[in-house]
Design an enzyme around this catalytic site. Structure first.
Site, PDB file in Angstrom:
ATOM      1  N   ASP A   1     -65.582  62.859 -73.747  1.00  0.00           N
ATOM      2  CA  ASP A   1     -66.512  61.779 -74.043  1.00  0.00           C
ATOM      3  C   ASP A   1     -65.980  60.974 -75.223  1.00  0.00           C
ATOM      4  O   ASP A   1     -65.743  61.533 -76.296  1.00  0.00           O
ATOM      5  CB  ASP A   1     -67.885  62.379 -74.370  1.00  0.00           C
TER       6      ASP A   1
ATOM      7  N   HIS B   1     -71.945  50.626 -80.897  1.00  0.00           N
ATOM      8  CA  HIS B   1     -72.559  51.960 -80.939  1.00  0.00           C
ATOM      9  C   HIS B   1     -72.051  52.756 -82.147  1.00  0.00           C
ATOM     10  O   HIS B   1     -72.838  53.360 -82.883  1.00  0.00           O
ATOM     11  CB  HIS B   1     -72.265  52.716 -79.638  1.00  0.00           C
TER      12      HIS B   1
ATOM     13  N   GLU C   1     -78.020  58.591 -73.153  1.00  0.00           N
ATOM     14  CA  GLU C   1     -76.914  57.729 -73.543  1.00  0.00           C
ATOM     15  C   GLU C   1     -76.356  57.081 -72.282  1.00  0.00           C
ATOM     16  O   GLU C   1     -75.937  57.778 -71.350  1.00  0.00           O
ATOM     17  CB  GLU C   1     -75.803  58.505 -74.275  1.00  0.00           C
TER      18      GLU C   1
ATOM     19  N   GLU D   1     -73.568  55.455 -70.335  1.00  0.00           N
ATOM     20  CA  GLU D   1     -72.112  55.450 -70.411  1.00  0.00           C
ATOM     21  C   GLU D   1     -71.501  55.172 -69.043  1.00  0.00           C
ATOM     22  O   GLU D   1     -72.104  55.434 -68.010  1.00  0.00           O
ATOM     23  CB  GLU D   1     -71.596  56.816 -70.903  1.00  0.00           C
TER      24      GLU D   1
ATOM     25  N   ASP E   1     -75.284  60.868 -70.919  1.00  0.00           N
ATOM     26  CA  ASP E   1     -74.902  61.969 -71.806  1.00  0.00           C
ATOM     27  C   ASP E   1     -76.115  62.323 -72.675  1.00  0.00           C
ATOM     28  O   ASP E   1     -76.164  61.997 -73.862  1.00  0.00           O
ATOM     29  CB  ASP E   1     -73.703  61.537 -72.657  1.00  0.00           C
TER      30      ASP E   1
ATOM     31  N   ARG F   1     -80.887  64.567 -80.701  1.00  0.00           N
ATOM     32  CA  ARG F   1     -80.382  64.042 -81.972  1.00  0.00           C
ATOM     33  C   ARG F   1     -80.621  64.975 -83.142  1.00  0.00           C
ATOM     34  O   ARG F   1     -79.824  65.013 -84.079  1.00  0.00           O
ATOM     35  CB  ARG F   1     -81.034  62.684 -82.254  1.00  0.00           C
TER      36      ARG F   1
ATOM     37  N   GLN G   1     -78.081  67.825 -82.784  1.00  0.00           N
ATOM     38  CA  GLN G   1     -76.755  67.253 -83.050  1.00  0.00           C
ATOM     39  C   GLN G   1     -76.536  67.010 -84.544  1.00  0.00           C
ATOM     40  O   GLN G   1     -75.489  67.339 -85.103  1.00  0.00           O
ATOM     41  CB  GLN G   1     -76.624  65.935 -82.276  1.00  0.00           C
TER      42      GLN G   1
ATOM     43  N   LYS H   1     -75.483  68.306 -77.099  1.00  0.00           N
ATOM     44  CA  LYS H   1     -75.026  67.568 -75.916  1.00  0.00           C
ATOM     45  C   LYS H   1     -74.811  68.472 -74.705  1.00  0.00           C
ATOM     46  O   LYS H   1     -74.855  67.983 -73.570  1.00  0.00           O
ATOM     47  CB  LYS H   1     -73.668  66.911 -76.220  1.00  0.00           C
TER      48      LYS H   1
ATOM     49  N   THR I   1     -75.411  66.818 -68.662  1.00  0.00           N
ATOM     50  CA  THR I   1     -74.832  65.481 -68.584  1.00  0.00           C
ATOM     51  C   THR I   1     -74.955  65.056 -67.126  1.00  0.00           C
ATOM     52  O   THR I   1     -74.451  65.755 -66.245  1.00  0.00           O
ATOM     53  CB  THR I   1     -73.344  65.495 -68.998  1.00  0.00           C
TER      54      THR I   1
ATOM     55  N   GLU J   1     -80.521  54.029 -81.187  1.00  0.00           N
ATOM     56  CA  GLU J   1     -80.244  52.661 -81.628  1.00  0.00           C
ATOM     57  C   GLU J   1     -81.383  51.699 -81.297  1.00  0.00           C
ATOM     58  O   GLU J   1     -81.739  50.846 -82.114  1.00  0.00           O
ATOM     59  CB  GLU J   1     -78.949  52.157 -80.982  1.00  0.00           C
TER      60      GLU J   1
END
Lengths: 403, 403
Positions: B110, B117, B181, B183, B216, B220, B223, B236, B240, B341
């Site tokens: 990843d 970002h 996420e 991606e 993904d 938070r 993490q 994570k 996924t 975000e």
């Protein structure tokens, strides 16, 4: 260290004929590779109660899926055949066959379980901060490594290229700080756990098929430049060497000892009813000369804690998943498990018997990791690897940021 | 967004019969799943020139090993059959079959390739430091994720438990900051490259079999507590999600555009002769309501750069390796690819159409990622997933550090 491959051990692996054709799975006994495919074909392994497809496979993958008890039953059946000579016709001198990667690595997780290693590396990489990361004593910190570049002992390791930090723009070229890392690894067995269903810590041991040694080769300069904030990537992913032989966890019953005391006490899901660590003497040889000697019993986070943590978020564990301890370092000088620590990041180079100095590894260096029980009866499979030159070094057209 | 699965696309996947039995590989055409096994059995796919074992496999693994050109030939052969109706008997409504993980994931890497970002997350996670890590503009930063927990679109995602930071000792329990996420991911095809032999950047495109969307999922709080110094792990590794359909890179020729200008210029091995990015409109839906809209063309590090970097230290690339971009965020408010975000770490919660607010995901939330070309003709496979409650939450005997 010699010996350690007697009837008490019988580790499992996979080999190739001199022609390169797969020879199937095997047991190591003394200095012989005992091929299991011909024994299975003759019906001599029927006592193990395993499907023929497991016994005639090219590697340990089906046996790992069958689980730890299947491995123990197989080793027991082979022991009987060795005892009365019925396995003699399947014995081949180790040197006459090629040893293969014993299993397909699913996911490769690398921990950071040694307090001494984490402290030493923290001081060197982050001199202005706390040596130990804030979370370190609360959970066994880990990252995922690259499964596709796990190689079997004996495979040459090419010096990797990468970005090295410098005064100005980083230079791209062969690493100048290539290191080994002495680690223990456990291989998961049994059917895959379900995604979303954490594995209880007291159920972990049944999921540990066996133990290998791991050399997590590391390019310190590449690692140092890239690792914030997502951790090591190219500094580690070029090669990781493991033993050709997987020692059954049962064969290490004699090595079980009480682990070190943890402060603070771990969270409930990381508290086993019957905690254990492995009392294994460890050594690292550089071109045959011993440069480090330690023991694995001092690892702060134990293997059951490592696996229970890895599964605590619901992540599945599959057969063939490899969990490595991270570098095993002791508190005494000379017991550190990598050159970064042994030489204090090059500030105190090792002086070898012939007078040569080493801050990090030189091309042509042959590194060997060894481990065995205190009574000498059970050895893990040696891990050896020779550093091969990266042709980019100094060659015309070598890449650099200045091009 | 609707459409995008016409004759120009024909993405590849794998399905199961309602009984659960594997149905083999398939192509998506409009709202149908076109089963390839019966077409192969009837000899109708002989024009593709592929071995029967590739066409009759349970998933795309053998086709990925055969490589990008093999995938293109197969799609072309299927297009011919669809054109004249010879594939009609193999067409099944999508809703009548189960979609499987289309291939076995080798290694999952990843990246962190979006400048917006990386900057946004740096400001939130490291408010006292530089937003962008020192190495960020010199190389595409990445980490290895857990391949064994990559799941197909539609799989429910259980809220993970883990250690959350707090004022005192960390608490262990279900994440309170679960995020998605958005991606893009590329799937490698062709034979494995040799360990120690870097892949040149201009050879990368031939190694890209196709493209998927990737969610993904990220916890938070977990993490944030664990990620120093080895990067994300349990925050994570619980799940996924990827598309059920792999869009051939050839089908995206129409989406190729010039990438953004990089400053400083990348090192020579990261400079392609003919650089390209993908102009794909992206959106994220929460229970059907659009909460983010952006485009992939602004990614700072392109896929060829990502793969060339990953192989630059000699790491092998195997068919089935998955390389994801990292969260794709734009510069404008509302174009960010994750809640961290979009809500400024919860400081500015989203207000949904019904009046409900979201800082992070709630149990029962259904997240959908979508992407398609500007002309609407080619869509990536949607990625959906619903958050499932973690039963530990509030339950008697729930684990916490205070036990």
């Amino acid at each position: 260290m010699t010996g350690g491959y007697g009837i008490e051990n019988l580790p499992l692996g996979a080999f190739a004929e001199p022609s390169g054709a797969p020879g199937g799975i095997a047991v190591r006994f003394e200095d012989d590779c005992v091929a299991l495919r011909p024994l299975a074909a003759a019906g001599l392994l029927d006592d193990a109660g395993l499907p023929r497809s497991v016994l005639e496979a090219d590697n340990l993958d089906p046996l790992l899926a069958a689980g730890r008890a299947a491995g123990a039953a197989l080793r027991e059946a082979v022991a009987d055949l060795l005892h009365d000579g019925r396995a003699d016709r399947a014995r081949r001198p180790i040197g006459s066959v090629g040893l293969l990667l014993p299993f397909t690595v699913g996911d490769y997780v690398d921990f950071f379980a040694s307090l001494e290693h984490a402290t030493n590396v923290g001081r060197l990489f982050r001199p202005d901060g706390e040596a130990l990361p804030a979370a370190w004593r609360h959970l066994p910190i880990a990252y995922h490594g690259r499964a596709g570049t796990v190689v079997v002992s004996g495979t040459p390791v090419r010096r990797p290229a990468g970005f090295r930090p410098g005064d100005g723009a980083p230079a791209f070229g062969p690493s100048r700080a290539l290191d080994f890392e002495l680690e223990l690894g456990v291989v998961a067995g049994g059917p895959a756990t379900a995604v979303g269903e954490p594995l209880g810590i007291d159920d972990v041991a049944e999921r540990i098929f066996g133990v290998v040694l791991v050399n997590d080769w590391s390019a310190r300069d590449i690692q140092r430049f890239e690792y914030v904030p997502l951790g090591p990537f190219l500094g580690k992913s070029f090669a990781t060497s493991i033993s050709a032989w997987v020692v059954g966890l049962d064969a290490l019953d004699r090595a079980r000892v009480a682990p070190v005391t943890q402060d603070p006490p771990p969270a409930p899901h990381l508290r086993p009813a019957d905690p254990w660590a492995l009392d294994l003497d460890l050594e690292v040889l550089l071109d045959g000369e011993r440069i480090s000697a330690g023991n694995a019993r001092g690892l702060y986070w134990t293997f059951p804690q490592q696996l229970a943590h890895a599964a605590s978020n619901g992540a599945a564990i599959r057969p063939g998943d490899l969990f490595a301890s991270g570098t095993v370092s002791g508190a005494e000088r000379g017991s550190e498990g990598c050159l970064l620590e042994l030489t204090h990041n090059g500030a105190e180079p090792l002086v070898l018997a012939g007078g040569a100095e080493r801050s990090f590894l030189a091309d042509g260096d042959r590194v060997t990791l060894r481990a065995r029980t205190a009574d000498g009866t059970v050895a893990l499979g040696d891990v050896t690897g020779m550093v091969v030159q990266n042709e980019r070094e100094g060659a015309p057209g070598a890449l650099s940021q200045d091009d």
